[in-house]
Design a protein around this motif. Structure first.
Motif, PDB file in Angstrom:
ATOM      1  N   GLN A   2       0.836  -1.201   0.000  1.00 23.34           N
ATOM      2  CA  GLN A   2       0.000   0.000   0.000  1.00 23.34           C
ATOM      3  C   GLN A   2       0.874   1.254   0.000  1.00 23.34           C
ATOM      4  OE1 GLN A   2      -3.574  -0.399   0.344  1.00 23.34           O
ATOM      5  NE2 GLN A   2      -3.532   1.716  -0.330  1.00 23.34           N
ATOM      6  N   PHE A   3       1.369   1.637  -1.164  1.00 23.74           N
ATOM      7  CA  PHE A   3       2.235   2.814  -1.246  1.00 23.74           C
ATOM      8  C   PHE A   3       1.516   4.093  -0.834  1.00 23.74           C
ATOM      9  CE2 PHE A   3       0.185   3.158  -5.355  1.00 23.74           C
ATOM     10  CZ  PHE A   3       0.136   4.519  -5.604  1.00 23.74           C
ATOM     11  N   THR A   4       0.194   4.118  -0.908  1.00 21.57           N
ATOM     12  CA  THR A   4      -0.542   5.336  -0.578  1.00 21.57           C
ATOM     13  C   THR A   4      -0.457   5.690   0.912  1.00 21.57           C
ATOM     14  OG1 THR A   4      -2.646   4.161  -0.332  1.00 21.57           O
ATOM     15  CG2 THR A   4      -2.137   5.071  -2.508  1.00 21.57           C
ATOM     16  N   LEU A   5       0.049   4.785   1.747  1.00 20.82           N
ATOM     17  CA  LEU A   5       0.259   5.127   3.158  1.00 20.82           C
ATOM     18  C   LEU A   5       1.295   6.237   3.301  1.00 20.82           C
ATOM     19  CD1 LEU A   5       0.232   1.645   4.934  1.00 20.82           C
ATOM     20  CD2 LEU A   5      -1.596   3.341   4.803  1.00 20.82           C
ATOM     21  N   TYR A   6       2.100   6.430   2.270  1.00 25.30           N
ATOM     22  CA  TYR A   6       3.086   7.508   2.280  1.00 25.30           C
ATOM     23  C   TYR A   6       2.643   8.708   1.445  1.00 25.30           C
ATOM     24  CZ  TYR A   6       6.288   5.048   5.205  1.00 25.30           C
ATOM     25  OH  TYR A   6       6.853   4.424   6.285  1.00 25.30           O
ATOM     26  N   GLY A   7       1.352   8.834   1.226  1.00 22.10           N
ATOM     27  CA  GLY A   7       0.833  10.009   0.535  1.00 22.10           C
ATOM     28  C   GLY A   7       0.948  11.245   1.413  1.00 22.10           C
ATOM     29  N   ASP A   8       1.470  12.317   0.866  1.00 21.80           N
ATOM     30  CA  ASP A   8       1.631  13.575   1.587  1.00 21.80           C
ATOM     31  C   ASP A   8       0.535  14.529   1.112  1.00 21.80           C
ATOM     32  OD1 ASP A   8       2.374  15.994   2.692  1.00 21.80           O
ATOM     33  OD2 ASP A   8       4.485  15.825   2.107  1.00 21.80           O
ATOM     34  N   THR A   9      -0.332  14.913   2.040  1.00 23.61           N
ATOM     35  CA  THR A   9      -1.486  15.766   1.689  1.00 23.61           C
ATOM     36  C   THR A   9      -1.363  17.173   2.260  1.00 23.61           C
ATOM     37  OG1 THR A   9      -2.706  15.009   3.629  1.00 23.61           O
ATOM     38  CG2 THR A   9      -3.016  13.770   1.576  1.00 23.61           C
ATOM     39  N   ARG A  10      -0.175  17.543   2.722  1.00 25.16           N
ATOM     40  CA  ARG A  10      -0.016  18.856   3.357  1.00 25.16           C
ATOM     41  C   ARG A  10      -0.200  20.015   2.386  1.00 25.16           C
ATOM     42  NH1 ARG A  10       5.610  17.910   6.141  1.00 25.16           N
ATOM     43  NH2 ARG A  10       5.836  16.824   4.171  1.00 25.16           N
ATOM     44  N   LYS A  11       0.060  19.797   1.117  1.00 25.88           N
ATOM     45  CA  LYS A  11       0.008  20.892   0.151  1.00 25.88           C
ATOM     46  C   LYS A  11      -0.935  20.508  -0.985  1.00 25.88           C
ATOM     47  CE  LYS A  11       3.056  23.755  -2.614  1.00 25.88           C
ATOM     48  NZ  LYS A  11       4.414  23.951  -3.094  1.00 25.88           N
ATOM     49  N   GLY A  12      -1.861  21.358  -1.284  1.00 25.68           N
ATOM     50  CA  GLY A  12      -2.759  21.126  -2.403  1.00 25.68           C
ATOM     51  C   GLY A  12      -3.813  20.078  -2.101  1.00 25.68           C
ATOM     52  N   ARG A  13      -4.455  19.612  -3.147  1.00 27.54           N
ATOM     53  CA  ARG A  13      -5.554  18.650  -3.004  1.00 27.54           C
ATOM     54  C   ARG A  13      -5.211  17.272  -3.537  1.00 27.54           C
ATOM     55  NH1 ARG A  13     -10.717  22.388  -4.580  1.00 27.54           N
ATOM     56  NH2 ARG A  13     -10.389  23.882  -2.901  1.00 27.54           N
ATOM     57  N   ARG A  14      -4.083  17.162  -4.210  1.00 28.45           N
ATOM     58  CA  ARG A  14      -3.678  15.869  -4.748  1.00 28.45           C
ATOM     59  C   ARG A  14      -2.481  15.365  -3.926  1.00 28.45           C
ATOM     60  NH1 ARG A  14      -3.319  14.554 -10.841  1.00 28.45           N
ATOM     61  NH2 ARG A  14      -4.540  16.443 -10.744  1.00 28.45           N
ATOM     62  N   PRO A  15      -2.593  14.193  -3.310  1.00 27.97           N
ATOM     63  CA  PRO A  15      -1.450  13.680  -2.542  1.00 27.97           C
ATOM     64  C   PRO A  15      -0.238  13.470  -3.449  1.00 27.97           C
ATOM     65  CG  PRO A  15      -3.427  12.361  -2.162  1.00 27.97           C
ATOM     66  CD  PRO A  15      -3.737  13.291  -3.290  1.00 27.97           C
ATOM     67  N   ASN A  16       0.943  13.720  -2.879  1.00 28.38           N
ATOM     68  CA  ASN A  16       2.138  13.333  -3.611  1.00 28.38           C
ATOM     69  C   ASN A  16       2.738  12.127  -2.902  1.00 28.38           C
ATOM     70  OD1 ASN A  16       4.784  13.651  -2.349  1.00 28.38           O
ATOM     71  ND2 ASN A  16       4.509  15.859  -2.403  1.00 28.38           N
ATOM     72  N   TYR A  17       3.334  11.256  -3.670  1.00 31.85           N
ATOM     73  CA  TYR A  17       3.827   9.977  -3.146  1.00 31.85           C
ATOM     74  C   TYR A  17       5.340   9.894  -3.207  1.00 31.85           C
ATOM     75  CZ  TYR A  17      -1.095   8.977  -3.508  1.00 31.85           C
ATOM     76  OH  TYR A  17      -2.458   9.039  -3.361  1.00 31.85           O
ATOM     77  N   LEU A  18       6.024  11.048  -3.129  1.00 30.10           N
ATOM     78  CA  LEU A  18       7.481  11.068  -3.198  1.00 30.10           C
ATOM     79  C   LEU A  18       8.128  10.336  -2.024  1.00 30.10           C
ATOM     80  CD1 LEU A  18       8.053  14.725  -4.439  1.00 30.10           C
ATOM     81  CD2 LEU A  18       8.181  12.604  -5.765  1.00 30.10           C
ATOM     82  N   ASN A  19       7.401  10.202  -0.905  1.00 33.36           N
ATOM     83  CA  ASN A  19       7.951   9.508   0.260  1.00 33.36           C
ATOM     84  C   ASN A  19       7.843   7.987   0.151  1.00 33.36           C
ATOM     85  OD1 ASN A  19       8.742  11.872   1.567  1.00 33.36           O
ATOM     86  ND2 ASN A  19       6.702  12.159   2.420  1.00 33.36           N
ATOM     87  N   ALA A  20       7.083   7.492  -0.802  1.00 36.52           N
ATOM     88  CA  ALA A  20       6.975   6.041  -1.007  1.00 36.52           C
ATOM     89  C   ALA A  20       8.244   5.552  -1.700  1.00 36.52           C
ATOM     90  CB  ALA A  20       5.754   5.705  -1.854  1.00 36.52           C
ATOM     91  N   ALA A  21       8.708   4.381  -1.295  1.00 37.54           N
ATOM     92  CA  ALA A  21       9.909   3.796  -1.900  1.00 37.54           C
ATOM     93  C   ALA A  21       9.641   3.437  -3.356  1.00 37.54           C
ATOM     94  CB  ALA A  21      10.327   2.551  -1.121  1.00 37.54           C
ATOM     95  N   LYS A  22      10.693   3.414  -4.143  1.00 33.83           N
ATOM     96  CA  LYS A  22      10.600   2.969  -5.540  1.00 33.83           C
ATOM     97  C   LYS A  22      10.116   1.516  -5.554  1.00 33.83           C
ATOM     98  CE  LYS A  22      12.382   6.713  -7.366  1.00 33.83           C
ATOM     99  NZ  LYS A  22      11.447   7.723  -7.765  1.00 33.83           N
ATOM    100  N   PRO A  23       9.409   1.115  -6.607  1.00 38.16           N
ATOM    101  CA  PRO A  23       8.811  -0.226  -6.645  1.00 38.16           C
ATOM    102  C   PRO A  23       9.774  -1.387  -6.372  1.00 38.16           C
ATOM    103  CG  PRO A  23       7.909   1.103  -8.407  1.00 38.16           C
ATOM    104  CD  PRO A  23       9.009   1.916  -7.777  1.00 38.16           C
ATOM    105  N   ASP A  24      10.981  -1.359  -6.917  1.00 39.15           N
ATOM    106  CA  ASP A  24      11.905  -2.480  -6.691  1.00 39.15           C
ATOM    107  C   ASP A  24      12.217  -2.669  -5.216  1.00 39.15           C
ATOM    108  OD1 ASP A  24      11.958  -3.008  -9.389  1.00 39.15           O
ATOM    109  OD2 ASP A  24      13.936  -2.122  -9.729  1.00 39.15           O
ATOM    110  N   LYS A  25      12.569  -1.571  -4.550  1.00 42.16           N
ATOM    111  CA  LYS A  25      12.888  -1.646  -3.122  1.00 42.16           C
ATOM    112  C   LYS A  25      11.650  -2.008  -2.311  1.00 42.16           C
ATOM    113  CE  LYS A  25      14.588   0.709   0.895  1.00 42.16           C
ATOM    114  NZ  LYS A  25      15.328   1.803   1.463  1.00 42.16           N
ATOM    115  N   ALA A  26      10.519  -1.378  -2.629  1.00 44.34           N
ATOM    116  CA  ALA A  26       9.288  -1.634  -1.877  1.00 44.34           C
ATOM    117  C   ALA A  26       8.877  -3.096  -1.988  1.00 44.34           C
ATOM    118  CB  ALA A  26       8.175  -0.721  -2.370  1.00 44.34           C
ATOM    119  N   ASN A  27       8.928  -3.651  -3.183  1.00 45.99           N
ATOM    120  CA  ASN A  27       8.535  -5.048  -3.374  1.00 45.99           C
ATOM    121  C   ASN A  27       9.480  -5.988  -2.626  1.00 45.99           C
ATOM    122  OD1 ASN A  27       7.071  -7.261  -4.330  1.00 45.99           O
ATOM    123  ND2 ASN A  27       8.303  -7.401  -6.177  1.00 45.99           N
TER     124      ASN A  27
END
Length: 148
Positions: free
Chosen positions: A78-103
């Motif tokens: 669930q990469f969306t657990l690292y969604g950052d909603t502090r700015k704007g209305r669309r979460p950014n997921y820059l804090n989520a690990a890249k897919p290879d590392k996350a998997n």
């Protein structure tokens, strides 16, 4: 590494209408991985989740752990657990690990749960999934390995 765990009477995960995993009694674990996470984070969460006393004993008190109840885990990446909603209305997921590392860490986490004697069912990493569950209690707990 973050985990949202929900005590479940029954749960399943499907992809395009086809079931890929299901459990009856146990925990649904939504797992998110960030850039700095390591196997130590996965080890910590796996041990914590298996031993967390959130299941009822014979007196109706939450004194039993998953491993005490012969429960199973339905694990969903669930990469969306690292969604950052502090700015704007669309979460950014820059804090989520890249897919290879996350998997890699997601798979390792599931192996650590299994090594503790708990059966694990999973979704499929990187796929759009439909998760259904009956939250028992309801009991929902949020864990973060940064808080160990």
């Amino acid at each position: 590494m973050k985990a949202v765990i929900q005590r479940s009477g029954e749960a399943s995960v499907a992809i395009e209408g086809s079931s890929v995993g299901e459990i009856n009694h146990g925990l649904v674990v939504l797992l998110g991985v960030t850039h700095h996470d390591t196997v130590e984070d996965a080890d910590y969460l796996a041990k914590k989740i298996v031993n967390l006393r959130i299941f009822d004993d014979e007196n109706g008190k939450m004194n039993n752990a998953l491993k005490d109840t012969a429960g199973k885990v339905l694990s969903i990446s669930q990469f969306t657990l690292y969604g950052d909603t502090r700015k704007g209305r669309r979460p950014n997921y820059l804090n989520a690990a890249k897919p290879d590392k996350a998997n890699e860490l997601y798979q390792y986490f599931n192996e650590q749960i299994e090594q503790q004697g708990v059966e694990v069912e999973t979704g499929q990493f990187g796929e759009m999934m439909q998760v259904q569950l009956t939250n028992d209690g309801p009991v929902t707990i949020i864990l973060d390995s940064d808080e160990k």
